[in-house]
Design an enzyme around this catalytic site. Structure first.
Site, mmCIF file in Angstrom:
data_model
loop_
_atom_site.group_PDB
_atom_site.id
_atom_site.type_symbol
_atom_site.label_atom_id
_atom_site.label_comp_id
_atom_site.label_asym_id
_atom_site.label_seq_id
_atom_site.Cartn_x
_atom_site.Cartn_y
_atom_site.Cartn_z
ATOM 1 N N ASP A 121 18.024 28.191 43.617
ATOM 2 C CA ASP A 121 18.622 27.279 44.948
ATOM 3 C C ASP A 121 18.960 28.593 45.983
ATOM 4 O O ASP A 121 18.457 29.650 45.549
ATOM 5 C CB ASP A 121 19.539 26.259 44.795
ATOM 6 C CG ASP A 121 20.912 26.701 44.529
ATOM 7 O OD1 ASP A 121 20.999 28.024 44.293
ATOM 8 O OD2 ASP A 121 21.917 26.011 44.350
ATOM 9 N N CYS A 124 21.325 28.791 39.971
ATOM 10 C CA CYS A 124 22.034 28.486 41.233
ATOM 11 C C CYS A 124 23.300 29.246 41.246
ATOM 12 O O CYS A 124 23.421 30.433 40.816
ATOM 13 C CB CYS A 124 22.229 26.997 41.007
ATOM 14 S SG CYS A 124 23.503 26.547 39.795
ATOM 15 N N THR A 170 26.291 28.623 40.053
ATOM 16 C CA THR A 170 27.267 28.749 38.702
ATOM 17 C C THR A 170 26.215 28.673 37.556
ATOM 18 O O THR A 170 26.854 28.703 36.593
ATOM 19 C CB THR A 170 28.284 27.742 38.734
ATOM 20 O OG1 THR A 170 27.428 26.347 38.822
ATOM 21 C CG2 THR A 170 29.110 27.786 39.639
ATOM 22 N N HIS A 198 19.187 27.887 17.429
ATOM 23 C CA HIS A 198 19.892 26.853 16.906
ATOM 24 C C HIS A 198 19.574 25.590 17.416
ATOM 25 O O HIS A 198 19.297 24.289 17.099
ATOM 26 C CB HIS A 198 21.377 26.731 16.983
ATOM 27 C CG HIS A 198 22.140 27.779 15.962
ATOM 28 N ND1 HIS A 198 23.178 27.500 15.453
ATOM 29 C CD2 HIS A 198 21.578 28.758 15.291
ATOM 30 C CE1 HIS A 198 23.538 28.703 14.502
ATOM 31 N NE2 HIS A 198 22.303 29.452 14.539
ATOM 32 N N HIS A 246 19.204 22.369 11.822
ATOM 33 C CA HIS A 246 19.150 22.372 13.204
ATOM 34 C C HIS A 246 18.142 21.610 13.966
ATOM 35 O O HIS A 246 18.228 20.811 14.875
ATOM 36 C CB HIS A 246 18.910 24.042 13.536
ATOM 37 C CG HIS A 246 19.624 24.916 13.321
ATOM 38 N ND1 HIS A 246 21.250 24.756 13.529
ATOM 39 C CD2 HIS A 246 19.567 26.328 12.762
ATOM 40 C CE1 HIS A 246 21.867 25.710 13.160
ATOM 41 N NE2 HIS A 246 21.145 26.633 12.374
HETATM 42 C C1 RB5 Z 1 25.339 25.534 46.019
HETATM 43 O O1 RB5 Z 1 26.262 26.096 47.067
HETATM 44 C C2 RB5 Z 1 26.024 25.693 44.709
HETATM 45 O O2 RB5 Z 1 26.963 24.303 44.687
HETATM 46 C C3 RB5 Z 1 25.031 25.432 43.583
HETATM 47 O O3 RB5 Z 1 24.395 26.751 43.706
HETATM 48 C C4 RB5 Z 1 25.623 25.571 42.058
HETATM 49 O O4 RB5 Z 1 26.521 26.432 41.997
HETATM 50 C C5 RB5 Z 1 26.005 24.239 41.574
HETATM 51 O O5 RB5 Z 1 26.097 23.855 40.346
#
Ligand code: RB5
Length: 149
Positions: free
Chosen positions: A8, A65, A67, A98, A134
């Site tokens: 993203d 993304c 996180t 696994h 597994h």
């Molecule tokens: C976008 O700002 C952010 O929310 C997205 O990149 C991500 O971290 C969501 O899990």
């Protein structure tokens, strides 16, 4: 190996670094993610990569993304997708050995480029162990997915 990659708006630069790294290692990379300056919602980005895997057009996927968490939540809604959000190499390796994970997720706001490339190498270079216990547990995940458990 055929690898699909998506991102993203939080991760276009890191996506480019990962794609270049994989291509240098000889992999065939399909980049479905958004470009620098574009906005895109992570569930749509996850869908593109998961559909390529489900269609057999990619063996593994990488989703980045902010996180990695949103991408993994979205990707795991698709049948046949086992997405793991990892920020250290041990888990990135073990989720192949696994869990036979087929999608690696991580966050551009969590890991730097060096760690990201290490995560990708550990994930892509590690095969599923094939171990019976597994395989049985992965079968149970599939049973949950199919409403059988
Ligand atoms: C976008 O700002 C952010 O929310 C997205 O990149 C991500 O971290 C969501 O899990």
């Amino acid at each position: 190996m055929k690898i699909a990659i998506g991102n993203d708006h939080a991760a276009p630069e890191l996506k480019l670094a990962v794609a270049e790294h994989l291509r240098e290692k000889g992999h065939e990379v399909t980049d479905t993610g958004c470009a620098i300056g574009e906005k895109c919602d992570y569930p749509n980005a996850a869908k593109k990569v998961c559909e390529l895997i489900r269609a057999g057009e990619a063996e593994l996927g990488i989703l980045i993304c902010g996180t990695g968490v949103g991408m993994s939540l979205a990707a795991n809604k698709f049948k046949g997708i086992r997405a793991a959000c990892c920020s250290e190499v041990f888990s990135a390796r073990l989720t192949r050995e696994h869990n036979d994970a087929n999608v690696l997720c991580f966050g551009a706001r969590v890991v730097g480029e060096g760690t990201a490339l290490d995560l990708v190498d550990a994930f892509v270079d590690t095969p599923f162990s094939g171990d019976e216990r597994h395989a049985r547990r992965i079968g149970l995940i599939t049973a949950i997915e199919n409403g059988e458990l």
